[in-house]
Design an enzyme around this catalytic site. Structure first.
Site, PDB file in Angstrom:
ATOM      1  N   GLN A   1     -23.290  75.720 -12.261  1.00 52.93           N
ATOM      2  CA  GLN A   1     -23.480  74.885 -11.068  1.00 52.93           C
ATOM      3  C   GLN A   1     -24.888  74.298 -10.983  1.00 52.93           C
ATOM      4  O   GLN A   1     -25.187  73.497 -10.101  1.00 52.93           O
ATOM      5  CB  GLN A   1     -23.136  75.662  -9.798  1.00 52.93           C
ATOM      6  CG  GLN A   1     -24.038  76.817  -9.477  1.00 52.93           C
ATOM      7  CD  GLN A   1     -23.337  77.934  -8.717  1.00 52.93           C
ATOM      8  OE1 GLN A   1     -23.034  77.768  -7.565  1.00 52.93           O
ATOM      9  NE2 GLN A   1     -23.105  79.056  -9.381  1.00 52.93           N
ATOM     10  N   ARG A   2     -25.769  74.691 -11.899  1.00 51.57           N
ATOM     11  CA  ARG A   2     -27.138  74.157 -11.901  1.00 51.57           C
ATOM     12  C   ARG A   2     -27.364  73.154 -13.031  1.00 51.57           C
ATOM     13  O   ARG A   2     -28.347  72.416 -13.033  1.00 51.57           O
ATOM     14  CB  ARG A   2     -28.100  75.334 -12.064  1.00 51.57           C
ATOM     15  CG  ARG A   2     -29.308  75.226 -11.199  1.00 51.57           C
ATOM     16  CD  ARG A   2     -30.037  76.523 -11.156  1.00 51.57           C
ATOM     17  NE  ARG A   2     -30.841  76.752 -12.330  1.00 51.57           N
ATOM     18  CZ  ARG A   2     -31.498  77.896 -12.565  1.00 51.57           C
ATOM     19  NH1 ARG A   2     -31.420  78.885 -11.698  1.00 51.57           N
ATOM     20  NH2 ARG A   2     -32.222  78.047 -13.635  1.00 51.57           N
TER      21      ARG A   2
ATOM     22  N   GLY B   1     -39.385  74.879  -6.002  1.00 52.71           N
ATOM     23  CA  GLY B   1     -38.816  75.572  -4.850  1.00 52.71           C
ATOM     24  C   GLY B   1     -39.876  76.384  -4.131  1.00 52.71           C
ATOM     25  O   GLY B   1     -41.084  76.164  -4.311  1.00 52.71           O
TER      26      GLY B   1
ATOM     27  N   GLY C   1     -27.060  80.587  -4.607  1.00 48.19           N
ATOM     28  CA  GLY C   1     -27.589  80.237  -3.280  1.00 48.19           C
ATOM     29  C   GLY C   1     -28.652  81.189  -2.771  1.00 48.19           C
ATOM     30  O   GLY C   1     -29.168  81.026  -1.671  1.00 48.19           O
TER      31      GLY C   1
ATOM     32  N   ASP D   1     -44.358  82.030 -14.000  1.00 49.54           N
ATOM     33  CA  ASP D   1     -45.804  81.935 -14.129  1.00 49.54           C
ATOM     34  C   ASP D   1     -46.531  81.604 -12.832  1.00 49.54           C
ATOM     35  O   ASP D   1     -46.730  80.443 -12.493  1.00 49.54           O
ATOM     36  CB  ASP D   1     -46.144  80.911 -15.210  1.00 49.54           C
ATOM     37  CG  ASP D   1     -45.461  81.289 -16.512  1.00 49.54           C
ATOM     38  OD1 ASP D   1     -45.788  82.351 -17.045  1.00 49.54           O
ATOM     39  OD2 ASP D   1     -44.575  80.543 -16.949  1.00 49.54           O
TER      40      ASP D   1
ATOM     41  N   HIS E   1     -24.855  79.618 -13.879  1.00 53.36           N
ATOM     42  CA  HIS E   1     -25.711  78.455 -14.116  1.00 53.36           C
ATOM     43  C   HIS E   1     -24.948  77.166 -14.375  1.00 53.36           C
ATOM     44  O   HIS E   1     -25.570  76.102 -14.440  1.00 53.36           O
ATOM     45  CB  HIS E   1     -26.685  78.763 -15.256  1.00 53.36           C
ATOM     46  CG  HIS E   1     -27.670  79.829 -14.888  1.00 53.36           C
ATOM     47  ND1 HIS E   1     -27.359  81.174 -14.959  1.00 53.36           N
ATOM     48  CD2 HIS E   1     -28.923  79.751 -14.381  1.00 53.36           C
ATOM     49  CE1 HIS E   1     -28.400  81.878 -14.543  1.00 53.36           C
ATOM     50  NE2 HIS E   1     -29.356  81.046 -14.183  1.00 53.36           N
TER      51      HIS E   1
ATOM     52  N   ASP F   1     -30.102  75.430  -3.906  1.00 54.83           N
ATOM     53  CA  ASP F   1     -29.720  76.332  -2.807  1.00 54.83           C
ATOM     54  C   ASP F   1     -29.791  75.651  -1.434  1.00 54.83           C
ATOM     55  O   ASP F   1     -29.234  76.166  -0.469  1.00 54.83           O
ATOM     56  CB  ASP F   1     -30.641  77.564  -2.781  1.00 54.83           C
ATOM     57  CG  ASP F   1     -30.648  78.310  -4.101  1.00 54.83           C
ATOM     58  OD1 ASP F   1     -29.677  78.169  -4.859  1.00 54.83           O
ATOM     59  OD2 ASP F   1     -31.628  79.029  -4.374  1.00 54.83           O
TER      60      ASP F   1
HETATM   61  O1  F6P Z   1     -32.779  79.031  -6.777  1.00 51.88           O
HETATM   62  C1  F6P Z   1     -31.848  78.566  -7.682  1.00 51.88           C
HETATM   63  C2  F6P Z   1     -31.046  79.681  -8.297  1.00 51.88           C
HETATM   64  O2  F6P Z   1     -30.095  79.115  -9.171  1.00 51.88           O
HETATM   65  C3  F6P Z   1     -30.396  80.625  -7.286  1.00 51.88           C
HETATM   66  O3  F6P Z   1     -29.238  80.093  -6.703  1.00 51.88           O
HETATM   67  C4  F6P Z   1     -30.172  81.840  -8.152  1.00 51.88           C
HETATM   68  O4  F6P Z   1     -30.137  83.008  -7.377  1.00 51.88           O
HETATM   69  C5  F6P Z   1     -31.368  81.845  -9.066  1.00 51.88           C
HETATM   70  O5  F6P Z   1     -31.893  80.534  -9.060  1.00 51.88           O
HETATM   71  C6  F6P Z   1     -31.066  82.264 -10.476  1.00 51.88           C
HETATM   72  O6  F6P Z   1     -32.241  82.343 -11.185  1.00 51.88           O
HETATM   73  P1  F6P Z   1     -32.303  82.455 -12.780  1.00 51.88           P
HETATM   74  O7  F6P Z   1     -32.099  81.088 -13.340  1.00 51.88           O
HETATM   75  O8  F6P Z   1     -33.637  83.000 -13.047  1.00 51.88           O
HETATM   76  O9  F6P Z   1     -31.185  83.364 -13.204  1.00 51.88           O
END
Ligand code: F6P
Length: 366
Positions: free
Chosen positions: A292-293, A119, A187, A80, A290, A144
């Site tokens: 790793q997030r 970000g 990344g 958004d 994801h 990242d």
């Molecule tokens: O910027 C964080 C990130 O996890 C990147 O490493 C990756 O390319 C992107 O976001 C993935 O985005 P989405 O969650 O929209 O798939």
């Protein structure tokens, strides 16, 4: 009370989630309430909440018990952009700049300052709101670690911990089956996650966007290991890595997103290309994605995120509007959003960690 008359602040999280977001929200809220007696509201789903005037009151109670929890209690969106937003008009979908509606909503609620945690894309809009006269403070967020003028962003160390653990686990199968195991990590167009997890996770080859690879050089490393009696190899590849003269591998395009390209697939490409040269060893690819997030921030990130949150409120008290909190040389600092946007921080191919990796025999495929 703040001496500059600020009484009420709004907080929002934009872009992809990241371990430590809740710790920032908690620190902002606690510092704002306990030290300065401010009122705090949190907009839901990032800028969409600002457009819809959809918010919750952030109280001490509301932010209790969240420091260690991943994700964001305010929800997030990476689509958004209110300066180019899809709305319906006369039954038709059109794109418009609806930022004035957000400005009106902020005024209606009496929000003196907006704290934007996000970000590059989210902070670009924060800068644009600052240009419209809104008092904004930015807090950088990304696993990242690709934001300039800040040494480390919270979430990065949690992400590399997960990737390093994945490399440890892949080693056991690689060793047991004499395989080549490829780990594709996130990344975007920066190789920080791949470089640091590969360094810590004993990778044999690290492929990053900043050092385009030649598949023959990658295979040379594997064959060299075979000659040494090492019948397995571990490759970590950043999703944004590309071959010399080649391009990035795109997984999908997400319309409406300020950065619509979603990278993904380079690990499988490398496996296919490598199989043609090193046919005597089986190759498998794991895409960490994801994983790793998600999950809890590690201790380092809880501390860093909390410091970012506390510093954001101090910037408000010091009238540093239009600035983003930074972390430089071990200290919390700040930099104007105008000087940060559009300056991604990439790995220096001649940097110390790259050189140290080469010194211990890690190949970069160049
Ligand atoms: O910027 C964080 C990130 O996890 C990147 O490493 C990756 O390319 C992107 O976001 C993935 O985005 P989405 O969650 O929209 O798939």
């Amino acid at each position: 009370m703040m001496k500059n008359g600020v009484k009420k602040i709004g907080v929002m999280t934009g872009g992809g989630d990241c371990p430590g977001l809740n710790a920032v929200i908690r620190a902002i809220t606690r510092n704002a309430i306990s030290k300065y007696g401010l009122q705090v509201i949190g907009y839901k789903f990032g800028y969409r909440g600002l457009y819809n005037n959809d918010f919750v009151e952030l109280t001490y109670d509301k932010v209790s018990g969240i420091q260690h929890i991943g994700g964001t209690i305010l929800y997030s969106s990476n689509k958004d952009n209110l300066f180019d937003y899809e709305i319906e008009e006369k039954g038709k979908k059109v794109r418009k700049n609806v930022s004035d509606i957000a400005v009106q909503n902020l005024k209606k609620e009496g929000v003196d300052v907006l704290v934007v945690i996000g970000g590059d894309g989210t902070l670009t809009s924060a800068r644009d709101f600052a240009r419209k006269g809104i008092k904004v403070i930015g807090v950088p967020k990304t696993i990242d670690n690709d934001l300039d003028i800040t040494d480390v962003t919270f979430g990065f160390n949690s992400a590399i911990d997960v990737a390093t653990d994945a490399l440890d686990r892949l080693h056991t199968t690689a060793r047991s089956h004499h395989r080549i195991m490829i780990l594709e990590v996130m990344g975007r167009n920066a190789g920080w996650i791949a470089l640091h997890s590969g360094f810590a996770g004993s990778a044999d080859v690290i492929l990053i966007p900043e050092i385009p690879y030649d598949i023959h050089k990658v295979s040379e490393k594997i064959l060299e290991r075979q000659k040494m009696g090492k019948l397995f190899s571990i490759i970590v590849v950043a999703e944004g890595a590309k071959s010399k003269g080649g391009d990035v591998v795109v997984n999908k395009i997400v319309k409406d997103s300020p950065d619509p390209v979603r990278l993904g697939g380079v690990g499988n490409k490398i496996a296919t290309d490598l199989e043609k040269i090193v046919g005597n060893q089986e190759i498998r690819t794991t895409v960490l994605g994801h994983i790793q997030r998600g999950g809890s921030p590690i201790t380092y990130d809880r501390i860093l995120a909390t410091r970012y949150g506390v510093a954001a409120v101090e910037l408000i008290n010091d009238n540093r509007f239009g600035n983003m909190v930074t972390f430089q040389g071990g200290k919390m600092d700040y930099e104007h959003l105008e000087n940060i946007i559009g300056r991604p921080k990439q790995v220096d191919p001649k940097g110390e960690v790259v050189e140290a990796s080469r010194s211990i025999g890690i190949a970069f495929g160049d």
